[in-house]
Motif scaffolding. Sequence first.
Motif, PDB file in Angstrom:
ATOM      1  N   ASP A  79      33.193  38.546  54.823  1.00  0.00           N
ATOM      2  CA  ASP A  79      32.796  39.814  54.200  1.00  0.00           C
ATOM      3  C   ASP A  79      31.590  40.390  54.951  1.00  0.00           C
ATOM      4  O   ASP A  79      31.588  41.550  55.370  1.00  0.00           O
ATOM      5  CB  ASP A  79      32.463  39.553  52.722  1.00  0.00           C
ATOM      6  CG  ASP A  79      32.219  40.829  51.932  1.00  0.00           C
ATOM      7  OD1 ASP A  79      32.325  41.924  52.502  1.00  0.00           O
ATOM      8  OD2 ASP A  79      31.906  40.734  50.726  1.00  0.00           O
ATOM      9  N   LEU A 101      39.966  42.940  50.528  1.00  0.00           N
ATOM     10  CA  LEU A 101      39.771  41.921  51.557  1.00  0.00           C
ATOM     11  C   LEU A 101      40.841  40.856  51.340  1.00  0.00           C
ATOM     12  O   LEU A 101      40.967  40.316  50.242  1.00  0.00           O
ATOM     13  CB  LEU A 101      38.371  41.311  51.433  1.00  0.00           C
ATOM     14  CG  LEU A 101      37.935  40.327  52.515  1.00  0.00           C
ATOM     15  CD1 LEU A 101      37.808  41.012  53.867  1.00  0.00           C
ATOM     16  CD2 LEU A 101      36.589  39.694  52.146  1.00  0.00           C
TER      17      LEU A 101
ATOM     18  N   GLY B  48      30.009  40.564  47.151  1.00  0.00           N
ATOM     19  CA  GLY B  48      31.469  40.555  47.122  1.00  0.00           C
ATOM     20  C   GLY B  48      32.045  39.164  47.356  1.00  0.00           C
ATOM     21  O   GLY B  48      33.066  38.797  46.770  1.00  0.00           O
ATOM     22  N   GLY B  52      34.551  37.099  45.033  1.00  0.00           N
ATOM     23  CA  GLY B  52      35.773  36.522  45.592  1.00  0.00           C
ATOM     24  C   GLY B  52      35.852  35.026  45.332  1.00  0.00           C
ATOM     25  O   GLY B  52      36.897  34.504  44.939  1.00  0.00           O
ATOM     26  N   VAL B  81      44.657  34.767  49.864  1.00  0.00           N
ATOM     27  CA  VAL B  81      44.097  35.479  48.724  1.00  0.00           C
ATOM     28  C   VAL B  81      43.902  36.930  49.142  1.00  0.00           C
ATOM     29  O   VAL B  81      43.613  37.203  50.312  1.00  0.00           O
ATOM     30  CB  VAL B  81      42.755  34.834  48.281  1.00  0.00           C
ATOM     31  CG1 VAL B  81      41.690  34.935  49.373  1.00  0.00           C
ATOM     32  CG2 VAL B  81      42.217  35.470  47.000  1.00  0.00           C
ATOM     33  N   SER B  82      44.121  37.851  48.218  1.00  0.00           N
ATOM     34  CA  SER B  82      43.861  39.258  48.496  1.00  0.00           C
ATOM     35  C   SER B  82      43.057  39.816  47.335  1.00  0.00           C
ATOM     36  O   SER B  82      43.524  39.818  46.193  1.00  0.00           O
ATOM     37  CB  SER B  82      45.168  40.020  48.678  1.00  0.00           C
ATOM     38  OG  SER B  82      44.893  41.339  49.087  1.00  0.00           O
ATOM     39  N   ILE B  83      41.854  40.246  47.650  1.00  0.00           N
ATOM     40  CA  ILE B  83      40.908  40.659  46.611  1.00  0.00           C
ATOM     41  C   ILE B  83      40.762  42.172  46.608  1.00  0.00           C
ATOM     42  O   ILE B  83      40.581  42.787  47.654  1.00  0.00           O
ATOM     43  CB  ILE B  83      39.519  40.027  46.874  1.00  0.00           C
ATOM     44  CG1 ILE B  83      39.636  38.507  46.987  1.00  0.00           C
ATOM     45  CG2 ILE B  83      38.532  40.418  45.782  1.00  0.00           C
ATOM     46  CD1 ILE B  83      38.492  37.869  47.737  1.00  0.00           C
ATOM     47  N   GLU B  84      40.858  42.762  45.420  1.00  0.00           N
ATOM     48  CA  GLU B  84      40.568  44.194  45.258  1.00  0.00           C
ATOM     49  C   GLU B  84      39.246  44.308  44.512  1.00  0.00           C
ATOM     50  O   GLU B  84      39.091  43.720  43.424  1.00  0.00           O
ATOM     51  CB  GLU B  84      41.647  44.856  44.405  1.00  0.00           C
ATOM     52  CG  GLU B  84      42.947  45.081  45.107  1.00  0.00           C
ATOM     53  CD  GLU B  84      43.924  45.797  44.200  1.00  0.00           C
ATOM     54  OE1 GLU B  84      44.274  46.928  44.509  1.00  0.00           O
ATOM     55  OE2 GLU B  84      44.300  45.211  43.177  1.00  0.00           O
ATOM     56  N   PHE B  85      38.330  45.056  45.095  1.00  0.00           N
ATOM     57  CA  PHE B  85      37.046  45.281  44.429  1.00  0.00           C
ATOM     58  C   PHE B  85      37.145  46.605  43.675  1.00  0.00           C
ATOM     59  O   PHE B  85      37.340  47.659  44.274  1.00  0.00           O
ATOM     60  CB  PHE B  85      35.922  45.289  45.462  1.00  0.00           C
ATOM     61  CG  PHE B  85      35.754  43.950  46.125  1.00  0.00           C
ATOM     62  CD1 PHE B  85      34.996  42.955  45.520  1.00  0.00           C
ATOM     63  CD2 PHE B  85      36.380  43.661  47.327  1.00  0.00           C
ATOM     64  CE1 PHE B  85      34.851  41.712  46.107  1.00  0.00           C
ATOM     65  CE2 PHE B  85      36.239  42.418  47.923  1.00  0.00           C
ATOM     66  CZ  PHE B  85      35.477  41.441  47.317  1.00  0.00           C
ATOM     67  N   LEU B  86      37.086  46.542  42.354  1.00  0.00           N
ATOM     68  CA  LEU B  86      37.386  47.707  41.518  1.00  0.00           C
ATOM     69  C   LEU B  86      36.144  48.464  41.081  1.00  0.00           C
ATOM     70  O   LEU B  86      36.166  49.674  40.919  1.00  0.00           O
ATOM     71  CB  LEU B  86      38.187  47.250  40.292  1.00  0.00           C
ATOM     72  CG  LEU B  86      39.457  46.450  40.639  1.00  0.00           C
ATOM     73  CD1 LEU B  86      40.043  45.809  39.388  1.00  0.00           C
ATOM     74  CD2 LEU B  86      40.489  47.341  41.302  1.00  0.00           C
ATOM     75  N   ARG B  87      35.072  47.741  40.834  1.00  0.00           N
ATOM     76  CA  ARG B  87      33.795  48.344  40.428  1.00  0.00           C
ATOM     77  C   ARG B  87      32.669  47.502  41.024  1.00  0.00           C
ATOM     78  O   ARG B  87      32.868  46.327  41.291  1.00  0.00           O
ATOM     79  CB  ARG B  87      33.640  48.320  38.894  1.00  0.00           C
ATOM     80  CG  ARG B  87      34.558  49.255  38.169  1.00  0.00           C
ATOM     81  CD  ARG B  87      34.354  49.180  36.665  1.00  0.00           C
ATOM     82  NE  ARG B  87      35.188  50.200  36.006  1.00  0.00           N
ATOM     83  CZ  ARG B  87      36.463  50.042  35.725  1.00  0.00           C
ATOM     84  NH1 ARG B  87      37.067  48.911  36.010  1.00  0.00           N
ATOM     85  NH2 ARG B  87      37.152  51.009  35.155  1.00  0.00           N
ATOM     86  N   TRP B 127      45.306  38.431  43.916  1.00  0.00           N
ATOM     87  CA  TRP B 127      46.431  37.499  43.857  1.00  0.00           C
ATOM     88  C   TRP B 127      46.096  36.364  44.806  1.00  0.00           C
ATOM     89  O   TRP B 127      45.373  36.558  45.793  1.00  0.00           O
ATOM     90  CB  TRP B 127      47.772  38.146  44.180  1.00  0.00           C
ATOM     91  CG  TRP B 127      47.945  38.883  45.473  1.00  0.00           C
ATOM     92  CD1 TRP B 127      48.057  40.236  45.626  1.00  0.00           C
ATOM     93  CD2 TRP B 127      48.063  38.333  46.797  1.00  0.00           C
ATOM     94  NE1 TRP B 127      48.227  40.554  46.953  1.00  0.00           N
ATOM     95  CE2 TRP B 127      48.236  39.416  47.687  1.00  0.00           C
ATOM     96  CE3 TRP B 127      48.034  37.040  47.317  1.00  0.00           C
ATOM     97  CZ2 TRP B 127      48.371  39.243  49.069  1.00  0.00           C
ATOM     98  CZ3 TRP B 127      48.177  36.870  48.689  1.00  0.00           C
ATOM     99  CH2 TRP B 127      48.340  37.961  49.543  1.00  0.00           C
ATOM    100  N   MET B 128      46.543  35.179  44.482  1.00  0.00           N
ATOM    101  CA  MET B 128      46.291  34.029  45.330  1.00  0.00           C
ATOM    102  C   MET B 128      47.523  33.141  45.327  1.00  0.00           C
ATOM    103  O   MET B 128      48.115  32.902  44.266  1.00  0.00           O
ATOM    104  CB  MET B 128      45.071  33.259  44.826  1.00  0.00           C
ATOM    105  CG  MET B 128      44.591  32.178  45.776  1.00  0.00           C
ATOM    106  SD  MET B 128      42.981  31.539  45.287  1.00  0.00           S
ATOM    107  CE  MET B 128      42.628  30.497  46.710  1.00  0.00           C
TER     108      MET B 128
END
Lengths: 173, 135
Positions: A79, A101, B48, B52, B81-87, B127-128
């Motif tokens: 990151d 990411l 972040g 994560g 893993v695919s991470i979405e940062f929403l806020r 999702w992972m």
Amino acid sequence: MEKDTDQLPRTGLVRAGVPFDPAKLGKLLNSNGHSGFIGMSYRDHGPDWVELGLPWREDLVGDPETGVLASGPIISLLDNATSMAAWVSQGEFRPQVTLDLRIDYLRAAARGKAIVARGECYRLRRTMAFVRGLAHDGDPSDPVAHATGIFMLVHGDEWAADGRDRAIRAEEK
Amino acid sequence: MSVAAPIDALPPYARALGMVVDHIDDGCPVLAMDYSATVGGRPGYLHGGAIGGMLEMAAFAALRAHLSQRELDLRIKPVNVSIEFLRGGQAERTFARGTVLRAGRRLANVRVEAWQSDPQKPVASCWMNFLLSPR
């Protein structure tokens, strides 16, 4: 206090618009908070990439049976390396927020070995920085993780105390 | 972490960041993590990577609990893993809970959401995918 720079948006540690020197600013960004806690350090950079390192540490282990580092510190390292790659590509520090990411874990990192991650900004658009990164534990040709991500670039007037939501709303308009 | 470990057991990394099992919801551990400098990014916000890392720990915990209920002591390896940062993650207590969508013989697919004061406003999701193998 210089008044003109005071008007620029801030992300807290570094003012926006400041020329981005990864070796210097990286030290500041990586020595505080979570990055400092997990022991990140600056290693090297080029025109569109930044390389950071992280030592193996007992308290960052994810699997006590094998001593394999948790993947969390590797996410943090990728990151930061990809974030800094976006700034080095722009030539200056600008606020940005992570849209997403994705990380593929190619193999487990070896117990006791330091992790090195190189983040690259492979495409820079006005509102987005497209990044990718590789992490290894000694041999760059045998990586442990591969990352791809997108940062939303925040332009001056979109940044506020709650910069992220304002910035995203501005993007949606 | 072995599937046979207690449902509220967390690895050293999770404990170092201050994660705990807050409660068990329908057999699945709900993780909580208080804000501290250890998980802070830019001032006043979570890093972040810490978000994560927490999503991943919740995914592991959900999968371990799921396999344990089925008495399957399998080895679990993360694939991706695919991470979405929403806020932006605020400087407050964060929660994360995983849902096992599918766990077969070789693969498991898990979804995770993290939230803070309002469960209706997730700060991040992921999702992972995991590889499962006999111990």
